[in-house]
Design a protein around this motif. Structure first.
Motif, PDB file in Angstrom:
ATOM      1  N   GLN A 155       0.768  -1.269  -0.115  1.00 61.58           N
ATOM      2  CA  GLN A 155       0.069  -0.054  -0.008  1.00 61.58           C
ATOM      3  C   GLN A 155       0.600   1.269  -0.077  1.00 61.58           C
ATOM      4  OE1 GLN A 155      -3.109   0.463  -0.507  1.00 61.58           O
ATOM      5  NE2 GLN A 155      -2.866   2.859  -0.197  1.00 61.58           N
ATOM      6  N   ARG A 156       1.823   1.186   0.694  1.00 65.68           N
ATOM      7  CA  ARG A 156       2.752   2.397   0.852  1.00 65.68           C
ATOM      8  C   ARG A 156       3.331   2.578  -0.387  1.00 65.68           C
ATOM      9  NH1 ARG A 156       5.344   2.960   6.760  1.00 65.68           N
ATOM     10  NH2 ARG A 156       3.553   2.503   8.039  1.00 65.68           N
ATOM     11  N   ALA A 157       3.984   1.551  -1.199  1.00 66.16           N
ATOM     12  CA  ALA A 157       4.561   1.707  -2.546  1.00 66.16           C
ATOM     13  C   ALA A 157       3.535   2.218  -3.460  1.00 66.16           C
ATOM     14  CB  ALA A 157       5.304   0.263  -2.983  1.00 66.16           C
ATOM     15  N   ARG A 158       2.432   1.437  -3.398  1.00 68.93           N
ATOM     16  CA  ARG A 158       1.528   2.125  -4.503  1.00 68.93           C
ATOM     17  C   ARG A 158       0.908   3.635  -4.149  1.00 68.93           C
ATOM     18  NH1 ARG A 158      -1.175  -2.395  -7.324  1.00 68.93           N
ATOM     19  NH2 ARG A 158       0.001  -4.321  -6.888  1.00 68.93           N
ATOM     20  N   ALA A 159       0.985   4.006  -2.959  1.00 67.26           N
ATOM     21  CA  ALA A 159       0.610   5.219  -2.753  1.00 67.26           C
ATOM     22  C   ALA A 159       1.545   6.283  -3.111  1.00 67.26           C
ATOM     23  CB  ALA A 159       0.259   5.437  -1.070  1.00 67.26           C
ATOM     24  N   LYS A 160       2.803   5.930  -2.807  1.00 70.14           N
ATOM     25  CA  LYS A 160       3.974   6.793  -3.398  1.00 70.14           C
ATOM     26  C   LYS A 160       4.040   7.023  -4.972  1.00 70.14           C
ATOM     27  CE  LYS A 160       6.231   8.166   0.036  1.00 70.14           C
ATOM     28  NZ  LYS A 160       6.258   9.529   0.482  1.00 70.14           N
ATOM     29  N   ILE A 161       3.503   5.945  -5.755  1.00 71.92           N
ATOM     30  CA  ILE A 161       3.176   6.221  -7.206  1.00 71.92           C
ATOM     31  C   ILE A 161       2.223   6.924  -7.384  1.00 71.92           C
ATOM     32  CG2 ILE A 161       2.595   4.932  -9.315  1.00 71.92           C
ATOM     33  CD1 ILE A 161       4.082   2.437  -8.074  1.00 71.92           C
ATOM     34  N   SER A 162       0.971   7.046  -6.946  1.00 73.65           N
ATOM     35  CA  SER A 162      -0.159   7.478  -7.161  1.00 73.65           C
ATOM     36  C   SER A 162      -0.250   9.032  -6.621  1.00 73.65           C
ATOM     37  CB  SER A 162      -1.597   7.027  -6.791  1.00 73.65           C
ATOM     38  OG  SER A 162      -1.465   6.941  -5.199  1.00 73.65           O
ATOM     39  N   ASN A 163       0.646   9.400  -5.786  1.00 71.48           N
ATOM     40  CA  ASN A 163       0.824  10.700  -4.690  1.00 71.48           C
ATOM     41  C   ASN A 163       2.177  10.822  -4.429  1.00 71.48           C
ATOM     42  OD1 ASN A 163      -0.017  13.217  -4.107  1.00 71.48           O
ATOM     43  ND2 ASN A 163      -1.551  12.743  -2.846  1.00 71.48           N
ATOM     44  N   PRO A 164       3.077  10.959  -5.173  1.00 71.01           N
ATOM     45  CA  PRO A 164       4.446  11.089  -4.416  1.00 71.01           C
ATOM     46  C   PRO A 164       4.758  12.209  -3.725  1.00 71.01           C
ATOM     47  CG  PRO A 164       4.436  11.615  -6.918  1.00 71.01           C
ATOM     48  CD  PRO A 164       3.117  11.315  -6.689  1.00 71.01           C
ATOM     49  N   SER A 165       4.178  13.194  -3.504  1.00 71.05           N
ATOM     50  CA  SER A 165       4.310  14.351  -2.694  1.00 71.05           C
ATOM     51  C   SER A 165       3.685  14.340  -1.258  1.00 71.05           C
ATOM     52  CB  SER A 165       3.952  15.808  -3.307  1.00 71.05           C
ATOM     53  OG  SER A 165       2.510  15.702  -3.587  1.00 71.05           O
ATOM     54  N   ALA A 166       2.578  13.247  -1.229  1.00 71.34           N
ATOM     55  CA  ALA A 166       2.019  13.089   0.118  1.00 71.34           C
ATOM     56  C   ALA A 166       2.837  12.291   1.224  1.00 71.34           C
ATOM     57  CB  ALA A 166       0.767  12.357  -0.432  1.00 71.34           C
ATOM     58  N   PRO A 167       2.656  12.747   2.347  1.00 70.54           N
ATOM     59  CA  PRO A 167       3.081  11.769   3.620  1.00 70.54           C
ATOM     60  C   PRO A 167       2.871  10.079   3.206  1.00 70.54           C
ATOM     61  CG  PRO A 167       1.423  13.055   4.274  1.00 70.54           C
ATOM     62  CD  PRO A 167       1.513  13.517   3.089  1.00 70.54           C
ATOM     63  N   ASP A 168       3.536   9.402   4.109  1.00 71.44           N
ATOM     64  CA  ASP A 168       3.492   8.038   3.821  1.00 71.44           C
ATOM     65  C   ASP A 168       1.753   7.766   4.187  1.00 71.44           C
ATOM     66  OD1 ASP A 168       5.845   7.065   3.424  1.00 71.44           O
ATOM     67  OD2 ASP A 168       6.313   6.382   5.338  1.00 71.44           O
ATOM     68  N   ASP A 169       1.363   6.651   3.628  1.00 70.09           N
ATOM     69  CA  ASP A 169      -0.032   6.366   3.499  1.00 70.09           C
ATOM     70  C   ASP A 169      -0.046   5.198   4.802  1.00 70.09           C
ATOM     71  OD1 ASP A 169      -2.301   4.905   3.449  1.00 70.09           O
ATOM     72  OD2 ASP A 169      -2.374   5.154   1.122  1.00 70.09           O
ATOM     73  N   LYS A 170      -0.819   5.611   5.875  1.00 67.92           N
ATOM     74  CA  LYS A 170      -0.972   4.363   6.843  1.00 67.92           C
ATOM     75  C   LYS A 170      -2.241   3.874   6.864  1.00 67.92           C
ATOM     76  CE  LYS A 170       2.613   6.801   9.183  1.00 67.92           C
ATOM     77  NZ  LYS A 170       3.546   6.289   9.716  1.00 67.92           N
ATOM     78  N   PHE A 171      -2.853   3.857   5.822  1.00 69.26           N
ATOM     79  CA  PHE A 171      -4.213   3.231   5.829  1.00 69.26           C
ATOM     80  C   PHE A 171      -4.111   1.657   6.081  1.00 69.26           C
ATOM     81  CE2 PHE A 171      -7.476   0.766   3.446  1.00 69.26           C
ATOM     82  CZ  PHE A 171      -8.554   1.204   3.551  1.00 69.26           C
ATOM     83  N   CYS A 172      -3.267   0.976   5.579  1.00 65.87           N
ATOM     84  CA  CYS A 172      -3.208  -0.513   6.079  1.00 65.87           C
ATOM     85  C   CYS A 172      -2.755  -0.642   7.220  1.00 65.87           C
ATOM     86  CB  CYS A 172      -2.025  -1.374   5.095  1.00 65.87           C
ATOM     87  SG  CYS A 172      -3.097  -1.455   3.336  1.00 65.87           S
ATOM     88  N   GLU A 173      -2.079   0.149   7.914  1.00 65.13           N
ATOM     89  CA  GLU A 173      -1.465   0.042   9.357  1.00 65.13           C
ATOM     90  C   GLU A 173      -2.650   0.323  10.315  1.00 65.13           C
ATOM     91  OE1 GLU A 173       1.593   3.080  11.427  1.00 65.13           O
ATOM     92  OE2 GLU A 173       2.382   2.044   9.696  1.00 65.13           O
ATOM     93  N   ARG A 174      -3.600   1.307   9.947  1.00 65.39           N
ATOM     94  CA  ARG A 174      -4.612   1.477  10.647  1.00 65.39           C
ATOM     95  C   ARG A 174      -5.782   0.653  10.830  1.00 65.39           C
ATOM     96  NH1 ARG A 174      -3.713   6.823   8.650  1.00 65.39           N
ATOM     97  NH2 ARG A 174      -5.403   6.489   7.248  1.00 65.39           N
ATOM     98  N   ILE A 175      -5.990  -0.083   9.761  1.00 68.39           N
ATOM     99  CA  ILE A 175      -7.316  -0.820   9.475  1.00 68.39           C
ATOM    100  C   ILE A 175      -7.268  -2.041  10.302  1.00 68.39           C
ATOM    101  CG2 ILE A 175      -8.589  -2.375   8.103  1.00 68.39           C
ATOM    102  CD1 ILE A 175      -9.009   0.281   7.469  1.00 68.39           C
ATOM    103  N   PRO A 176      -6.142  -2.742  10.770  1.00 71.60           N
ATOM    104  CA  PRO A 176      -6.485  -3.877  11.709  1.00 71.60           C
ATOM    105  C   PRO A 176      -6.815  -3.389  13.231  1.00 71.60           C
ATOM    106  CG  PRO A 176      -4.261  -4.208  10.488  1.00 71.60           C
ATOM    107  CD  PRO A 176      -4.792  -2.863  10.063  1.00 71.60           C
ATOM    108  N   GLY A 177      -6.508  -2.128  13.569  1.00 67.27           N
ATOM    109  CA  GLY A 177      -6.940  -1.700  14.674  1.00 67.27           C
ATOM    110  C   GLY A 177      -8.494  -1.486  14.779  1.00 67.27           C
ATOM    111  N   LEU A 178      -9.152  -1.272  13.768  1.00 67.50           N
ATOM    112  CA  LEU A 178     -10.482  -1.024  13.863  1.00 67.50           C
ATOM    113  C   LEU A 178     -11.612  -2.048  14.120  1.00 67.50           C
ATOM    114  CD1 LEU A 178     -10.609   1.351  10.667  1.00 67.50           C
ATOM    115  CD2 LEU A 178     -10.550   2.010  13.191  1.00 67.50           C
ATOM    116  N   LYS A 179     -10.857  -3.209  13.911  1.00 65.67           N
ATOM    117  CA  LYS A 179     -11.623  -4.559  13.936  1.00 65.67           C
ATOM    118  C   LYS A 179     -12.438  -4.594  15.402  1.00 65.67           C
ATOM    119  CE  LYS A 179      -8.221  -7.798  14.914  1.00 65.67           C
ATOM    120  NZ  LYS A 179      -8.077  -9.311  15.265  1.00 65.67           N
ATOM    121  N   ASP A 180     -11.755  -4.188  16.387  1.00 62.36           N
ATOM    122  CA  ASP A 180     -12.203  -4.331  17.786  1.00 62.36           C
ATOM    123  C   ASP A 180     -12.853  -3.006  18.321  1.00 62.36           C
ATOM    124  OD1 ASP A 180     -10.866  -6.851  18.070  1.00 62.36           O
ATOM    125  OD2 ASP A 180      -9.065  -6.086  18.844  1.00 62.36           O
TER     126      ASP A 180
END
Length: 189
Positions: A155-180
Motif C-alpha cells: 500500500q505504501r509503495a502504491r501510494a507513493k506512485i499515485s501521490n508522490p508528494s503526500a506523506p506515507d500512507d498509513k491506511f493498511c496500518e490503521r485498519i487492523p486496529g478498527l476490527k475491535d
C-alpha cells in the motif's frame, strides 16, 4: 432552458484531442477550446456517472463518428506505442438557453488510458471508425490482479506512485486496529 455538455479531453504525445458527445459541428467552450463531435454509446452515460460518483475505478468508452484527422492522430500515437498512460478527462460544461457555454467547464473524472482498440467498419459510404478507450483512475492502483489484499508495504509503495508528494500512507496500518472497535450512534435526549 439550460443544458449540459459532456466533454472528453485526451492528452496525447502528439497534442490534445477534445471531443463532445453529440452530432453536428464543433463545440467551442468558454475558454475558446474547440471540441469535435463524437457519439458515445448508450451505456456510456451510466459508466461516466459511475466513474464520477467514484463507484467505478475504470471507465470504458466507445467513441464513434470521429473525423479522419483525429482518428489518424490517434492511430499514429497508437502505432508509436505512446497511448497507454496518456491523461483522459471527462468534463461537464453548463450551457444557456441557446446552447452557449456559461462559465468554465468542470473536470469530473481524470484517469490514464490503460487500453485502446480500433474498430473499423466498411460500408458503401466509406470507412466508419470507432475507438474503444479503457481509462483507469488512481484507485485502480489499490487493486491487485490476483485478488489478494494489499500488505502495508504494498500500500505504501502504491501510494507513493499515485501521490508522490503526500506523506506515507498509513491506511493498511490503521485498519487492523478498527476490527475491535464498536460504532456507537449518538444518543439523542
Amino acid at each position: 432552458m439550460s443544458s449540459l455538455r459532456i466533454l472528453c479531453q485526451v492528452e496525447l504525445p502528439s497534442g490534445t484531442l477534445r471531443f463532445w458527445d453529440g452530432s453536428g459541428g464543433p463545440f467551442i467552450d468558454s475558454d475558446g477550446e474547440i471540441y469535435r463531435a463524437c457519439v458515445l454509446t448508450e451505456d456510456a452515460l451510466a459508466q461516466i456517472e459511475a466513474a464520477i460518483n467514484a463507484e467505478a475505478f475504470t471507465l470504458s468508452l466507445v467513441l464513434s463518428g470521429i473525423d479522419e484527422e483525429a482518428s489518424n492522430a490517434i492511430w499514429e500515437d497508437y502505432q508509436d506505442g505512446n497511448i497507454v498512460g496518456s491523461t483522459f478527462r471527462v468534463l461537464l460544461q453548463k450551457c444557456d438557453d441557446l446552447d452557449q457555454p456559461t462559465g468554465a467547464s468542470i473536470i469530473k473524472f481524470t484517469g490514464t488510458i490503460s487500453n485502446l482498440n480500433f474498430v473499423d467498419q466498411a460500408s458503401d459510404s466509406g470507412i466508419n471508425s470507432s475507438i474503444q478507450v479503457d481509462v483507469a483512475n488512481r484507485f485502480t492502483l489499490r487493486s491487485v490482479t490476483n485478488g489478494a489484499v494489499l500488505s502495508d508495504v504494498d500500500q505504501r509503495a502504491r501510494a507513493k506512485i499515485s501521490n508522490p508528494s503526500a506523506p506515507d500512507d498509513k491506511f493498511c496500518e490503521r485498519i487492523p486496529g478498527l476490527k475491535d472497535r464498536t460504532i456507537r450512534w449518538p444518543q439523542w435526549g
